[in-house]
Design a protein around this motif. Structure first.
Motif, PDB file in Angstrom:
ATOM      1  N   PHE A   1      -6.728  11.664   6.571  1.00  0.00           N
ATOM      2  CA  PHE A   1      -5.461  11.789   5.865  1.00  0.00           C
ATOM      3  C   PHE A   1      -4.461  10.742   6.329  1.00  0.00           C
ATOM      4  O   PHE A   1      -3.839  10.049   5.511  1.00  0.00           O
ATOM      5  N   LEU A   2      -4.303  10.605   7.649  1.00  0.00           N
ATOM      6  CA  LEU A   2      -3.340   9.641   8.180  1.00  0.00           C
ATOM      7  C   LEU A   2      -3.752   8.207   7.858  1.00  0.00           C
ATOM      8  O   LEU A   2      -2.902   7.363   7.550  1.00  0.00           O
ATOM      9  N   SER A   3      -5.053   7.924   7.916  1.00  0.00           N
ATOM     10  CA  SER A   3      -5.526   6.574   7.589  1.00  0.00           C
ATOM     11  C   SER A   3      -5.213   6.206   6.147  1.00  0.00           C
ATOM     12  O   SER A   3      -4.803   5.078   5.846  1.00  0.00           O
ATOM     13  N   ALA A   4      -5.392   7.156   5.237  1.00  0.00           N
ATOM     14  CA  ALA A   4      -5.088   6.896   3.832  1.00  0.00           C
ATOM     15  C   ALA A   4      -3.605   6.616   3.638  1.00  0.00           C
ATOM     16  O   ALA A   4      -3.224   5.735   2.849  1.00  0.00           O
ATOM     17  N   GLN A   5      -2.751   7.343   4.350  1.00  0.00           N
ATOM     18  CA  GLN A   5      -1.311   7.102   4.251  1.00  0.00           C
ATOM     19  C   GLN A   5      -0.951   5.703   4.742  1.00  0.00           C
ATOM     20  O   GLN A   5      -0.148   4.992   4.121  1.00  0.00           O
ATOM     21  N   VAL A   6      -1.549   5.296   5.869  1.00  0.00           N
ATOM     22  CA  VAL A   6      -1.257   3.977   6.448  1.00  0.00           C
ATOM     23  C   VAL A   6      -1.699   2.871   5.504  1.00  0.00           C
ATOM     24  O   VAL A   6      -0.943   1.932   5.203  1.00  0.00           O
ATOM     25  N   VAL A   7      -2.934   2.934   5.019  1.00  0.00           N
ATOM     26  CA  VAL A   7      -3.477   1.867   4.177  1.00  0.00           C
ATOM     27  C   VAL A   7      -2.730   1.788   2.852  1.00  0.00           C
ATOM     28  O   VAL A   7      -2.414   0.689   2.371  1.00  0.00           O
ATOM     29  N   SER A   8      -2.423   2.916   2.251  1.00  0.00           N
ATOM     30  CA  SER A   8      -1.720   2.913   0.972  1.00  0.00           C
ATOM     31  C   SER A   8      -0.342   2.280   1.104  1.00  0.00           C
ATOM     32  O   SER A   8       0.041   1.408   0.316  1.00  0.00           O
ATOM     33  N   ARG A   9       0.421   2.710   2.096  1.00  0.00           N
ATOM     34  CA  ARG A   9       1.762   2.160   2.284  1.00  0.00           C
ATOM     35  C   ARG A   9       1.707   0.688   2.678  1.00  0.00           C
ATOM     36  O   ARG A   9       2.524  -0.118   2.224  1.00  0.00           O
ATOM     37  N   LEU A  10       0.733   0.324   3.517  1.00  0.00           N
ATOM     38  CA  LEU A  10       0.607  -1.071   3.944  1.00  0.00           C
ATOM     39  C   LEU A  10       0.298  -1.977   2.759  1.00  0.00           C
ATOM     40  O   LEU A  10       0.859  -3.077   2.640  1.00  0.00           O
ATOM     41  N   ALA A  11      -0.587  -1.541   1.864  1.00  0.00           N
ATOM     42  CA  ALA A  11      -0.937  -2.362   0.696  1.00  0.00           C
ATOM     43  C   ALA A  11       0.284  -2.577  -0.191  1.00  0.00           C
ATOM     44  O   ALA A  11       0.540  -3.693  -0.664  1.00  0.00           O
ATOM     45  N   MET A  12       1.070  -1.514  -0.416  1.00  0.00           N
ATOM     46  CA  MET A  12       2.253  -1.660  -1.250  1.00  0.00           C
ATOM     47  C   MET A  12       3.280  -2.571  -0.592  1.00  0.00           C
ATOM     48  O   MET A  12       3.913  -3.415  -1.246  1.00  0.00           O
ATOM     49  N   LEU A  13       3.452  -2.433   0.728  1.00  0.00           N
ATOM     50  CA  LEU A  13       4.416  -3.256   1.443  1.00  0.00           C
ATOM     51  C   LEU A  13       4.044  -4.732   1.385  1.00  0.00           C
ATOM     52  O   LEU A  13       4.901  -5.600   1.151  1.00  0.00           O
ATOM     53  N   MET A  14       2.774  -5.045   1.619  1.00  0.00           N
ATOM     54  CA  MET A  14       2.362  -6.450   1.613  1.00  0.00           C
ATOM     55  C   MET A  14       2.519  -7.067   0.231  1.00  0.00           C
ATOM     56  O   MET A  14       2.931  -8.218   0.098  1.00  0.00           O
ATOM     57  N   LEU A  15       2.200  -6.300  -0.805  1.00  0.00           N
ATOM     58  CA  LEU A  15       2.399  -6.804  -2.164  1.00  0.00           C
ATOM     59  C   LEU A  15       3.874  -7.078  -2.418  1.00  0.00           C
ATOM     60  O   LEU A  15       4.245  -8.137  -2.961  1.00  0.00           O
ATOM     61  N   ALA A  16       4.737  -6.148  -1.999  1.00  0.00           N
ATOM     62  CA  ALA A  16       6.173  -6.313  -2.220  1.00  0.00           C
ATOM     63  C   ALA A  16       6.724  -7.491  -1.427  1.00  0.00           C
ATOM     64  O   ALA A  16       7.476  -8.320  -1.954  1.00  0.00           O
ATOM     65  N   ILE A  17       6.344  -7.600  -0.147  1.00  0.00           N
ATOM     66  CA  ILE A  17       6.890  -8.647   0.711  1.00  0.00           C
ATOM     67  C   ILE A  17       6.454 -10.029   0.232  1.00  0.00           C
ATOM     68  O   ILE A  17       7.263 -10.968   0.179  1.00  0.00           O
TER      69      ILE A  17
END
Length: 335
Positions: free
Chosen positions: A185-201
């Motif tokens: 569960f925690l891994s999915a939260q990290v990867v999902s948020r990280l992917a969105m952040l990198m796309l945005a940045i």
């Protein structure tokens, strides 16, 4: 792996449907940069900064009595000259066996400071030298701070607050009854948020770089590495905050307690160079400080991987500490 992919897909769908999140993460930083560009037009300011290198001498001591000048001491001449080259200092003076001073031949402040310096009684002992370089605008300096704030808020509020809401609404209680474990569960939260952040940045940086031609002396790959590692560190801090918290009001208070000191003391809007050593050392407990120091070193000073390695190692150690603590403290339901 199936559990992880299912959770990751569900979280990504939730993010895509949340239009407010996309507006905040993609549009707001660009609007903020444009606003700063309109307000700060990089006109010359009345405050002069002078870098001092080497041992104190009677000439430097006399010069330091001049009012309305800020004197910053540097242990190495190369570092001070790099600041002068990019217009972050207006003059550099060096003491020792032979006093000397450096000015930037394209800076009006240097010309005026030279007149002030040579007006003293010991003017004939100074040896003049000149450097040249592109000016570092306030926009160039503040860009990493604005992007880092976006990463910080998206990581802490987007991950931590979401998990607290899941726990309060009973979502985590239902997941506990499924074959899913906490790590998945925690891994999915990290990867999902990280992917969105990198796309945005990446999209924000490309768009703003096209508009304002930001100064980037170092490698873009290092900036991406700093963004990824800094994002993971802050996401991990958000997970630690949310590992047991079940009250949204308490979570909001904790998040404000974490974010406000970092915004004020990590050097987002102004440099802490020249501030008391105690304050500078205190800011090293914040992940945002190490992110900004590394990013600005790459962008402005052209630093390489070896130069920013201490900051990257510190962020890695913080990530390990936050993730381990979050995993040990995590609870599916309220205590």
């Amino acid at each position: 792996m199936k559990h992880f992919l299912a959770l990751l897909t569900a979280r990504n769908i939730e993010l895509i449907r949340d239009k407010a999140t996309w507006v905040w993460n993609f549009v707001f930083p660009v609007v903020l940069i444009v606003g700063i560009a309109a307000i700060f037009d990089d006109k010359e300011t009345a405050l002069f900064k002078v870098g001092v290198v080497g041992e104190a001498s009677p000439q430097i001591a006399a010069f330091k009595t001049t009012q309305y000048l800020q004197f910053i001491h540097y242990p190495e001449l190369d570092k001070a000259l790099a600041k002068l080259q990019h217009h972050q200092l207006d003059m550099v003076v060096q003491g020792g066996s032979e006093d000397g001073y450096w000015i930037n031949d394209s800076a009006a402040q240097g010309y005026l400071l030279e007149k002030i310096l040579l007006a003293g009684d010991q003017a004939t002992t100074w040896k003049k030298q000149v450097v040249s370089g592109r000016q570092v605008r306030y926009l160039d300096w503040v860009l990493p701070g604005i992007l880092a704030i976006n990463i910080m808020h998206s990581s802490l509020f987007g991950v931590g607050f979401t998990i607290v809401r899941y726990r309060k609404n009973g979502v985590l209680k239902r997941l506990k009854a499924s074959p899913v474990n906490a790590f998945e569960f925690l891994s999915a939260q990290v990867v999902s948020r990280l992917a969105m952040l990198m796309l945005a940045i990446v999209l924000q940086f490309v768009a703003m770089h096209a508009l304002f031609d930001f100064l980037v002396q170092g490698a873009f790959a290092l900036l991406v590495l700093i963004a990824v590692l800094g994002s993971v560190t802050l996401i991990s801090l958000g997970l630690l905050m949310a590992s047991r918290t079940s009250s949204e009001e308490l979570a909001l208070g904790i998040l404000n307690l974490l974010t406000l000191p970092m915004i004020l003391l990590s050097g987002v809007w102004f440099s802490l160079e020249g501030a008391p050593a105690l304050l500078q050392n205190l800011t090293l407990i914040f992940p945002l400080t190490h992110m900004l120091q590394a990013a600005r070193a790459v962008m402005i000073d052209g630093a390489g991987l070896s130069d920013i390695a201490p900051a990257l190692l510190t962020l890695s150690a913080m990530t390990l500490l936050f993730l381990t603590s979050a995993a040990l403290r995590f609870r599916w339901v309220e205590d």
